[in-house]
Motif scaffolding. Structure first.
Motif, PDB file in Angstrom:
ATOM      1  N   LYS A  41     -11.733  25.301 -31.144  1.00 47.42           N
ATOM      2  CA  LYS A  41     -12.887  25.592 -30.293  1.00 47.42           C
ATOM      3  C   LYS A  41     -13.013  24.588 -29.146  1.00 47.42           C
ATOM      4  N   VAL A  42     -12.584  23.345 -29.386  1.00 49.90           N
ATOM      5  CA  VAL A  42     -12.609  22.353 -28.302  1.00 49.90           C
ATOM      6  C   VAL A  42     -11.672  22.804 -27.177  1.00 49.90           C
ATOM      7  N   ILE A  43     -10.489  23.276 -27.555  1.00 49.74           N
ATOM      8  CA  ILE A  43      -9.539  23.770 -26.554  1.00 49.74           C
ATOM      9  C   ILE A  43     -10.116  24.985 -25.837  1.00 49.74           C
ATOM     10  N   ARG A  44     -10.755  25.865 -26.580  1.00 53.99           N
ATOM     11  CA  ARG A  44     -11.370  27.040 -25.958  1.00 53.99           C
ATOM     12  C   ARG A  44     -12.449  26.639 -24.962  1.00 53.99           C
ATOM     13  N   LYS A  45     -13.209  25.615 -25.318  1.00 56.11           N
ATOM     14  CA  LYS A  45     -14.274  25.164 -24.421  1.00 56.11           C
ATOM     15  C   LYS A  45     -13.676  24.590 -23.139  1.00 56.11           C
ATOM     16  N   ILE A  46     -12.589  23.847 -23.269  1.00 58.49           N
ATOM     17  CA  ILE A  46     -11.916  23.302 -22.086  1.00 58.49           C
ATOM     18  C   ILE A  46     -11.406  24.445 -21.202  1.00 58.49           C
ATOM     19  N   LEU A  47     -10.830  25.467 -21.839  1.00 57.25           N
ATOM     20  CA  LEU A  47     -10.375  26.634 -21.083  1.00 57.25           C
ATOM     21  C   LEU A  47     -11.547  27.368 -20.428  1.00 57.25           C
ATOM     22  N   LYS A  48     -12.700  27.339 -21.089  1.00 55.58           N
ATOM     23  CA  LYS A  48     -13.891  27.978 -20.528  1.00 55.58           C
ATOM     24  C   LYS A  48     -14.319  27.271 -19.248  1.00 55.58           C
ATOM     25  N   PHE A  49     -14.207  25.937 -19.224  1.00 54.69           N
ATOM     26  CA  PHE A  49     -14.490  25.193 -17.999  1.00 54.69           C
ATOM     27  C   PHE A  49     -13.570  25.671 -16.874  1.00 54.69           C
ATOM     28  N   VAL A  50     -12.283  25.850 -17.211  1.00 50.60           N
ATOM     29  CA  VAL A  50     -11.298  26.285 -16.215  1.00 50.60           C
ATOM     30  C   VAL A  50     -11.655  27.662 -15.669  1.00 50.60           C
ATOM     31  N   THR A  51     -11.927  28.605 -16.570  1.00 51.95           N
ATOM     32  CA  THR A  51     -12.226  29.971 -16.130  1.00 51.95           C
ATOM     33  C   THR A  51     -13.552  30.054 -15.374  1.00 51.95           C
ATOM     34  N   ASP A  52     -14.439  29.092 -15.620  1.00 49.66           N
ATOM     35  CA  ASP A  52     -15.718  29.059 -14.901  1.00 49.66           C
ATOM     36  C   ASP A  52     -15.609  28.378 -13.542  1.00 49.66           C
ATOM     37  N   GLY A  53     -14.394  27.900 -13.208  1.00 46.89           N
ATOM     38  CA  GLY A  53     -14.175  27.320 -11.891  1.00 46.89           C
ATOM     39  C   GLY A  53     -14.257  25.805 -11.820  1.00 46.89           C
ATOM     40  N   THR A  54     -14.365  25.135 -12.960  1.00 45.37           N
ATOM     41  CA  THR A  54     -14.396  23.665 -12.974  1.00 45.37           C
ATOM     42  C   THR A  54     -12.980  23.114 -12.900  1.00 45.37           C
ATOM     43  N   PRO A  55     -12.659  22.274 -11.915  1.00 38.21           N
ATOM     44  CA  PRO A  55     -11.331  21.665 -11.873  1.00 38.21           C
ATOM     45  C   PRO A  55     -11.128  20.770 -13.095  1.00 38.21           C
ATOM     46  N   VAL A  56     -10.036  20.989 -13.823  1.00 32.88           N
ATOM     47  CA  VAL A  56      -9.729  20.192 -15.015  1.00 32.88           C
ATOM     48  C   VAL A  56      -8.375  19.521 -14.816  1.00 32.88           C
ATOM     49  N   TYR A  57      -8.371  18.198 -14.896  1.00 31.16           N
ATOM     50  CA  TYR A  57      -7.140  17.421 -14.790  1.00 31.16           C
ATOM     51  C   TYR A  57      -6.769  16.903 -16.176  1.00 31.16           C
ATOM     52  N   TYR A  58      -5.601  17.290 -16.661  1.00 29.96           N
ATOM     53  CA  TYR A  58      -5.109  16.817 -17.954  1.00 29.96           C
ATOM     54  C   TYR A  58      -4.055  15.745 -17.671  1.00 29.96           C
ATOM     55  N   LEU A  59      -4.399  14.483 -17.924  1.00 30.10           N
ATOM     56  CA  LEU A  59      -3.475  13.374 -17.730  1.00 30.10           C
ATOM     57  C   LEU A  59      -2.829  13.034 -19.068  1.00 30.10           C
ATOM     58  N   THR A  60      -1.533  12.988 -19.114  1.00 27.52           N
ATOM     59  CA  THR A  60      -0.825  12.825 -20.379  1.00 27.52           C
ATOM     60  C   THR A  60      -0.952  11.404 -20.926  1.00 27.52           C
ATOM     61  N   GLY A  61      -0.935  11.307 -22.265  1.00 23.44           N
ATOM     62  CA  GLY A  61      -0.937  10.028 -22.956  1.00 23.44           C
ATOM     63  C   GLY A  61       0.296   9.910 -23.816  1.00 23.44           C
ATOM     64  N   ASN A  62       0.342   8.893 -24.676  1.00 21.37           N
ATOM     65  CA  ASN A  62       1.526   8.710 -25.508  1.00 21.37           C
ATOM     66  C   ASN A  62       1.570   9.696 -26.679  1.00 21.37           C
ATOM     67  N   HIS A  63       0.418  10.109 -27.198  1.00 23.40           N
ATOM     68  CA  HIS A  63       0.424  11.045 -28.315  1.00 23.40           C
ATOM     69  C   HIS A  63       0.655  12.488 -27.862  1.00 23.40           C
ATOM     70  N   ASP A  64       0.506  12.756 -26.568  1.00 26.55           N
ATOM     71  CA  ASP A  64       0.849  14.081 -26.046  1.00 26.55           C
ATOM     72  C   ASP A  64       1.903  13.950 -24.938  1.00 26.55           C
ATOM     73  N   GLU A  65       2.779  12.947 -25.113  1.00 25.24           N
ATOM     74  CA  GLU A  65       3.793  12.661 -24.093  1.00 25.24           C
ATOM     75  C   GLU A  65       4.802  13.795 -23.921  1.00 25.24           C
ATOM     76  N   MET A  66       4.909  14.678 -24.918  1.00 21.56           N
ATOM     77  CA  MET A  66       5.816  15.822 -24.805  1.00 21.56           C
ATOM     78  C   MET A  66       5.494  16.652 -23.569  1.00 21.56           C
ATOM     79  N   LEU A  67       4.224  16.611 -23.152  1.00 21.72           N
ATOM     80  CA  LEU A  67       3.797  17.389 -21.998  1.00 21.72           C
ATOM     81  C   LEU A  67       4.224  16.762 -20.676  1.00 21.72           C
ATOM     82  N   ARG A  68       4.730  15.530 -20.713  1.00 26.48           N
ATOM     83  CA  ARG A  68       5.094  14.858 -19.466  1.00 26.48           C
ATOM     84  C   ARG A  68       6.248  15.536 -18.737  1.00 26.48           C
ATOM     85  N   LYS A  69       7.051  16.283 -19.466  1.00 26.65           N
ATOM     86  CA  LYS A  69       8.136  17.001 -18.785  1.00 26.65           C
ATOM     87  C   LYS A  69       7.614  18.184 -17.978  1.00 26.65           C
TER      88      LYS A  69
END
Length: 278
Positions: free
Chosen positions: A61-89
C-alpha cells in the motif's frame, strides 16, 4: 480531516520488505499530507533482503500511495540507496512524474539543495559489501527482537525501548561515525557551493549548520521509518524534521486506491518497471 500542504517532502530508509519497516505508520502519514514535490532518498525497497518473500499488504500500500502521488501529478524523485542499488543501472529512467536518479540538485527559493542517499561515505559499503549485507541481516533481526520486547513493555504499561538507538547513542565509534558522515557531506557540499545538503543512510534525523575554513552549509538528514519514523518537510521557506506521533492519527481512514493500475501486486509492478526500461 484536511491534508497538510507541504512544498517538499523528503523520506528515506523505509526498508520495505523488512520486519522493522513501519509501513502502517508511514501510510497514515502519507495520507495526511499533500506535497508539491516528493523525494525518496534511498533504501525505499530493501532489495538486499527481498528474497525472503516478506512483503505484507501494508508495504504494498505504501508503494501504491507513492504511485498515487505520481498519477495525481506530484513530481516524485526516487534517489537510489545501497539497499536498492540494483536500481542504479536504470538511472535517469523517467515514467511520467516519476524519475529515478542517483542524486538531485534543486533550486529551492534561490538556494541550491543537494540530495543524495550518502552510502558513498560508508567505508564498509565501499570495500566489504558482504559484511555490510551481513550487518543488515543482523540489524533486521535486532529490530524483530526489539519489536517483541516493545510489545511486552506496552502490555505492562511501560515505554518502548530502542536497542539500536541506545547503541548508537552510547557507543563511541557509532557517534564518531555519524559525526564524520555529516562533516564529510558538508565538506563536499561547501566545495560545490551548495547551501544545503540532504542525506539519509545513517538512520539519524538531523538538521544543523556545519562550517569549515572554506564556508558553511546546512546539513539535513531525513532519518528513517524503521526506528525514528521521521521525514524532512519544507514549507513557507523553512526546513523542519517531522517526527511521527501516533496520537495525531486517531480516525481510521478508508483505502483511497480505486484505480486498476494501483491494485497491481508487487511482482507485477517490478515486471512493468523492467519492461519499461528494457
Amino acid at each position: 480531516m484536511p491534508k497538510r500542504e507541504i512544498d517538499i517532502l523528503v523520506i528515506s530508509d523505509i526498508h520495505l520488505g523488512t520486519y522493522g519497516c513501519h509501513a502502517k505508520e508511514l501510510l497514515k502519514y502519507l495520507k495526511s499530507v499533500n506535497p508539491k514535490i516528493l523525494i525518496l532518498n534511498g533504501d525505499i525497497i530493501d532489495i538486499w533482503q527481498f528474497s525472503k518473500s516478506y512483503f505484507p499488504e501494508a508495504h504494498t500500500k505504501v508503494i501504491r500511495k507513492i504511485l498515487k502521488f505520481v498519477t495525481d501529478g506530484t513530481p516524485v524523485y526516487y534517489l537510489t540507496g545501497n539497499h536498492d542499488e540494483m536500481l542504479r543501472k536504470f538511472t535517469d529512467f523517467n515514467m511520467g512524474g516519476l524519475q529515478l536518479l542517483n542524486k538531485l540538485v534543486l533550486d529551492v527559493d534561490g538556494a541550491k539543495v543537494w540530495f543524495f542517499h550518502g552510502d558513498i561515505f560508508d567505508v564498509t559499503m565501499q570495500h566489504s559489501k558482504w559484511l555490510a549485507k551481513l550487518g543488515a541481516v543482523g540489524y533486521d533481526t535486532l529490530i524483530l527482537i526489539n519489536s517483541f520486547v516493545n510489545w511486552c513493555l506496552v502490555k505492562m504499561g511501560r515505554k518502548k525501548y530502542s536497542f539500536s538507538q541506545k547503541i548508537k547513542a552510547s557507543v563511541k565509534e557509532a557517534v564518531k561515525f555519524i559525526n564524520q558522515f555529516e562533516e564529510t557531506a558538508a565538506d563536499l557540499a561547501i566545495e560545490k557551493n551548495y547551501q544545503y545538503v540532504i542525506c539519509g543512510h545513517i538512520h539519524h534525523a538531523e538538521m544543523r549548520n556545519i562550517q569549515n575554513e572554506k564556508g558553511q552549509v546546512t546539513y539535513l538528514n531525513s532519518g528513517d521509518w524503521v526506528e525514528s519514523l521521521t521525514s524532512l518537510e519544507y514549507h513557507h521557506g523553512n526546513w523542519s524534521i517531522y517526527k511521527y506521533d501516533g496520537a495525531a492519527y486517531t480516525e481510521k481512514e478508508e483505502d483511497e486506491f480505486e484505480d486498476t493500475q494501483s491494485k497491481m501486486d508487487i511482482k507485477e509492478l517490478f515486471k512493468k518497471f523492467t519492461q519499461s526500461v528494457a
